[in-house]
Motif scaffolding. Sequence first.
Motif, PDB file in Angstrom:
ATOM      1  N   VAL A 151     -15.252  -5.905  -2.823  1.00  0.00           N
ATOM      2  CA  VAL A 151     -13.985  -5.180  -2.795  1.00  0.00           C
ATOM      3  C   VAL A 151     -13.665  -4.753  -1.359  1.00  0.00           C
ATOM      4  O   VAL A 151     -14.514  -4.164  -0.667  1.00  0.00           O
ATOM      5  CB  VAL A 151     -14.042  -3.929  -3.699  1.00  0.00           C
ATOM      6  N   LEU A 152     -12.453  -5.048  -0.929  1.00  0.00           N
ATOM      7  CA  LEU A 152     -11.936  -4.510   0.325  1.00  0.00           C
ATOM      8  C   LEU A 152     -11.002  -3.363  -0.048  1.00  0.00           C
ATOM      9  O   LEU A 152      -9.932  -3.588  -0.610  1.00  0.00           O
ATOM     10  CB  LEU A 152     -11.199  -5.573   1.135  1.00  0.00           C
ATOM     11  N   LEU A 153     -11.437  -2.131   0.222  1.00  0.00           N
ATOM     12  CA  LEU A 153     -10.683  -0.938  -0.128  1.00  0.00           C
ATOM     13  C   LEU A 153      -9.986  -0.418   1.129  1.00  0.00           C
ATOM     14  O   LEU A 153     -10.633   0.037   2.077  1.00  0.00           O
ATOM     15  CB  LEU A 153     -11.618   0.127  -0.702  1.00  0.00           C
ATOM     16  N   ASN A 154      -8.658  -0.477   1.117  1.00  0.00           N
ATOM     17  CA  ASN A 154      -7.853  -0.180   2.302  1.00  0.00           C
ATOM     18  C   ASN A 154      -7.018   1.079   2.090  1.00  0.00           C
ATOM     19  O   ASN A 154      -6.164   1.131   1.208  1.00  0.00           O
ATOM     20  CB  ASN A 154      -6.948  -1.380   2.615  1.00  0.00           C
ATOM     21  N   PHE A 155      -7.279   2.119   2.906  1.00  0.00           N
ATOM     22  CA  PHE A 155      -6.467   3.335   2.906  1.00  0.00           C
ATOM     23  C   PHE A 155      -5.366   3.158   3.948  1.00  0.00           C
ATOM     24  O   PHE A 155      -5.657   2.910   5.132  1.00  0.00           O
ATOM     25  CB  PHE A 155      -7.328   4.559   3.222  1.00  0.00           C
ATOM     26  N   TRP A 156      -4.107   3.318   3.530  1.00  0.00           N
ATOM     27  CA  TRP A 156      -2.996   2.975   4.406  1.00  0.00           C
ATOM     28  C   TRP A 156      -1.795   3.882   4.119  1.00  0.00           C
ATOM     29  O   TRP A 156      -1.844   4.748   3.238  1.00  0.00           O
ATOM     30  CB  TRP A 156      -2.608   1.504   4.192  1.00  0.00           C
ATOM     31  N   ALA A 157      -0.703   3.663   4.866  1.00  0.00           N
ATOM     32  CA  ALA A 157       0.540   4.395   4.639  1.00  0.00           C
ATOM     33  C   ALA A 157       1.713   3.534   5.102  1.00  0.00           C
ATOM     34  O   ALA A 157       1.573   2.703   6.009  1.00  0.00           O
ATOM     35  CB  ALA A 157       0.536   5.727   5.384  1.00  0.00           C
ATOM     36  N   THR A 158       2.867   3.748   4.491  1.00  0.00           N
ATOM     37  CA  THR A 158       4.039   2.944   4.842  1.00  0.00           C
ATOM     38  C   THR A 158       4.530   3.223   6.254  1.00  0.00           C
ATOM     39  O   THR A 158       5.155   2.367   6.869  1.00  0.00           O
ATOM     40  CB  THR A 158       5.190   3.224   3.859  1.00  0.00           C
ATOM     41  N   TRP A 159       4.266   4.445   6.790  1.00  0.00           N
ATOM     42  CA  TRP A 159       4.729   4.809   8.128  1.00  0.00           C
ATOM     43  C   TRP A 159       3.771   4.378   9.230  1.00  0.00           C
ATOM     44  O   TRP A 159       4.048   4.583  10.412  1.00  0.00           O
ATOM     45  CB  TRP A 159       4.946   6.324   8.217  1.00  0.00           C
ATOM     46  N   CYS A 160       2.657   3.767   8.847  1.00  0.00           N
ATOM     47  CA  CYS A 160       1.602   3.409   9.805  1.00  0.00           C
ATOM     48  C   CYS A 160       1.814   1.977  10.294  1.00  0.00           C
ATOM     49  O   CYS A 160       1.672   1.020   9.526  1.00  0.00           O
ATOM     50  CB  CYS A 160       0.245   3.562   9.120  1.00  0.00           C
ATOM     51  N   SER A 161       2.146   1.830  11.563  1.00  0.00           N
ATOM     52  CA  SER A 161       2.404   0.489  12.119  1.00  0.00           C
ATOM     53  C   SER A 161       1.183  -0.424  12.069  1.00  0.00           C
ATOM     54  O   SER A 161       1.314  -1.597  11.724  1.00  0.00           O
ATOM     55  CB  SER A 161       2.918   0.611  13.554  1.00  0.00           C
ATOM     56  N   PRO A 162      -0.025   0.045  12.428  1.00  0.00           N
ATOM     57  CA  PRO A 162      -1.198  -0.832  12.279  1.00  0.00           C
ATOM     58  C   PRO A 162      -1.408  -1.284  10.830  1.00  0.00           C
ATOM     59  O   PRO A 162      -1.822  -2.418  10.591  1.00  0.00           O
ATOM     60  CB  PRO A 162      -2.360   0.031  12.781  1.00  0.00           C
ATOM     61  N   CYS A 163      -1.109  -0.400   9.874  1.00  0.00           N
ATOM     62  CA  CYS A 163      -1.225  -0.782   8.465  1.00  0.00           C
ATOM     63  C   CYS A 163      -0.260  -1.915   8.140  1.00  0.00           C
ATOM     64  O   CYS A 163      -0.618  -2.896   7.469  1.00  0.00           O
ATOM     65  CB  CYS A 163      -0.928   0.417   7.563  1.00  0.00           C
ATOM     66  N   GLN A 164       0.970  -1.773   8.608  1.00  0.00           N
ATOM     67  CA  GLN A 164       1.977  -2.798   8.365  1.00  0.00           C
ATOM     68  C   GLN A 164       1.552  -4.135   8.964  1.00  0.00           C
ATOM     69  O   GLN A 164       1.799  -5.197   8.380  1.00  0.00           O
ATOM     70  CB  GLN A 164       3.309  -2.360   8.965  1.00  0.00           C
ATOM     71  N   ALA A 165       0.886  -4.083  10.114  1.00  0.00           N
ATOM     72  CA  ALA A 165       0.493  -5.311  10.797  1.00  0.00           C
ATOM     73  C   ALA A 165      -0.602  -6.053  10.048  1.00  0.00           C
ATOM     74  O   ALA A 165      -0.649  -7.296  10.061  1.00  0.00           O
ATOM     75  CB  ALA A 165       0.038  -4.985  12.218  1.00  0.00           C
ATOM     76  N   GLU A 166      -1.511  -5.319   9.377  1.00  0.00           N
ATOM     77  CA  GLU A 166      -2.643  -6.001   8.759  1.00  0.00           C
ATOM     78  C   GLU A 166      -2.432  -6.336   7.285  1.00  0.00           C
ATOM     79  O   GLU A 166      -3.226  -7.071   6.707  1.00  0.00           O
ATOM     80  CB  GLU A 166      -3.916  -5.159   8.919  1.00  0.00           C
ATOM     81  N   ILE A 167      -1.391  -5.835   6.657  1.00  0.00           N
ATOM     82  CA  ILE A 167      -1.160  -6.130   5.240  1.00  0.00           C
ATOM     83  C   ILE A 167      -1.032  -7.634   4.972  1.00  0.00           C
ATOM     84  O   ILE A 167      -1.639  -8.144   4.008  1.00  0.00           O
ATOM     85  CB  ILE A 167       0.064  -5.354   4.714  1.00  0.00           C
ATOM     86  N   PRO A 168      -0.274  -8.412   5.758  1.00  0.00           N
ATOM     87  CA  PRO A 168      -0.241  -9.866   5.501  1.00  0.00           C
ATOM     88  C   PRO A 168      -1.624 -10.509   5.563  1.00  0.00           C
ATOM     89  O   PRO A 168      -1.917 -11.438   4.799  1.00  0.00           O
ATOM     90  CB  PRO A 168       0.665 -10.392   6.615  1.00  0.00           C
ATOM     91  N   LEU A 169      -2.490 -10.006   6.435  1.00  0.00           N
ATOM     92  CA  LEU A 169      -3.847 -10.533   6.537  1.00  0.00           C
ATOM     93  C   LEU A 169      -4.639 -10.217   5.271  1.00  0.00           C
ATOM     94  O   LEU A 169      -5.372 -11.074   4.747  1.00  0.00           O
ATOM     95  CB  LEU A 169      -4.532  -9.940   7.769  1.00  0.00           C
ATOM     96  N   LEU A 170      -4.472  -9.008   4.754  1.00  0.00           N
ATOM     97  CA  LEU A 170      -5.177  -8.638   3.515  1.00  0.00           C
ATOM     98  C   LEU A 170      -4.694  -9.478   2.342  1.00  0.00           C
ATOM     99  O   LEU A 170      -5.495  -9.885   1.491  1.00  0.00           O
ATOM    100  CB  LEU A 170      -4.969  -7.151   3.225  1.00  0.00           C
ATOM    101  N   MET A 171      -3.406  -9.749   2.293  1.00  0.00           N
ATOM    102  CA  MET A 171      -2.870 -10.607   1.235  1.00  0.00           C
ATOM    103  C   MET A 171      -3.445 -12.017   1.343  1.00  0.00           C
ATOM    104  O   MET A 171      -3.763 -12.653   0.327  1.00  0.00           O
ATOM    105  CB  MET A 171      -1.343 -10.636   1.317  1.00  0.00           C
ATOM    106  N   GLU A 172      -3.613 -12.486   2.559  1.00  0.00           N
ATOM    107  CA  GLU A 172      -4.191 -13.819   2.756  1.00  0.00           C
ATOM    108  C   GLU A 172      -5.645 -13.853   2.299  1.00  0.00           C
ATOM    109  O   GLU A 172      -6.084 -14.821   1.663  1.00  0.00           O
ATOM    110  CB  GLU A 172      -4.087 -14.212   4.231  1.00  0.00           C
ATOM    111  N   PHE A 173      -6.415 -12.804   2.623  1.00  0.00           N
ATOM    112  CA  PHE A 173      -7.800 -12.736   2.165  1.00  0.00           C
ATOM    113  C   PHE A 173      -7.862 -12.751   0.634  1.00  0.00           C
ATOM    114  O   PHE A 173      -8.726 -13.417   0.047  1.00  0.00           O
ATOM    115  CB  PHE A 173      -8.471 -11.456   2.686  1.00  0.00           C
ATOM    116  N   GLU A 174      -6.966 -12.009  -0.005  1.00  0.00           N
ATOM    117  CA  GLU A 174      -6.945 -11.950  -1.464  1.00  0.00           C
ATOM    118  C   GLU A 174      -6.743 -13.341  -2.054  1.00  0.00           C
ATOM    119  O   GLU A 174      -7.441 -13.743  -3.007  1.00  0.00           O
ATOM    120  CB  GLU A 174      -5.832 -10.997  -1.910  1.00  0.00           C
ATOM    121  N   ARG A 175      -5.834 -14.097  -1.492  1.00  0.00           N
ATOM    122  CA  ARG A 175      -5.558 -15.450  -2.021  1.00  0.00           C
ATOM    123  C   ARG A 175      -6.703 -16.410  -1.706  1.00  0.00           C
ATOM    124  O   ARG A 175      -7.076 -17.243  -2.533  1.00  0.00           O
ATOM    125  CB  ARG A 175      -4.251 -15.970  -1.435  1.00  0.00           C
TER     126      ARG A 175
END
Length: 245
Positions: A134-158
């Motif tokens: 499990v990759l457990l990611n604590f994030w927020a919509t206002w967090c720019s680094p979070c926004q940057a890595e979300i596509p990468l997390l989606m790719e890992f999931e697939r």
Amino acid sequence: METNERNIGDWVDDRLASLNPSDEWQPDVPRALGQLRAQRGRTRRRRQTWAWVTAGSLAACLSLMATPITRAFAARCLSACVNETSWVRQILSPAPVPRDTVYAAETRKMAPDFKLPDAAGMPVSLADFRGKVVLLNFWATWCSPCQAEIPLLMEFERTYRDRNFVVLGVSVDDDGWKVVRPYLESRKIDYPVMIADERIPGLFGGLHAIPETLIIDRQGRIAATHLGLCTRSEYENDIRTLLDE
């Protein structure tokens, strides 16, 4: 003219003569040294006072910055004022914790279990994913680094889904689903996302950065921790290592 110059010269001589000490005058060395020591003592006390004031102010500032609310406010200000590609963000954003390997198996601690509803209102429990990495990611919509890595997390999931790998997102947004649900829809985020309640930070010993990512092994133990924005290789090395165990 000569008379005036002579009178001025005599007056100057008289004044200078009056400044000369008498033959009976002697310097009071002990008294002078005492005054010097007293002056130095007052100066030293003032410096010590200012040093304590400075140290106290610094400690107060650090204690305030240690609270999640203050860190979140600072992160919001940073995200609102600074472009994510600027050199200022590179300096001020928390640096990722580099990890070449995951924690040794004998040193790993169990991840605390929790149950939170997802965007559809269905309860999601961390214990339900025992047997998966499990990759457990604590994030927020206002967090720019979070926004940057979300596509990468989606790719890992697939990419690793068929090897029993799952990504879980836990948002720390104060406004909850009001801001998170539209964000999920606009970004088409396809892994489970929940909203953290007041218990979650305490369960994990406090959140030290946003984003903060834990990678949990098949036995439910925390095998790696990443603070801040991380590279693909940092995440992927840990994921592959745990999948191969």
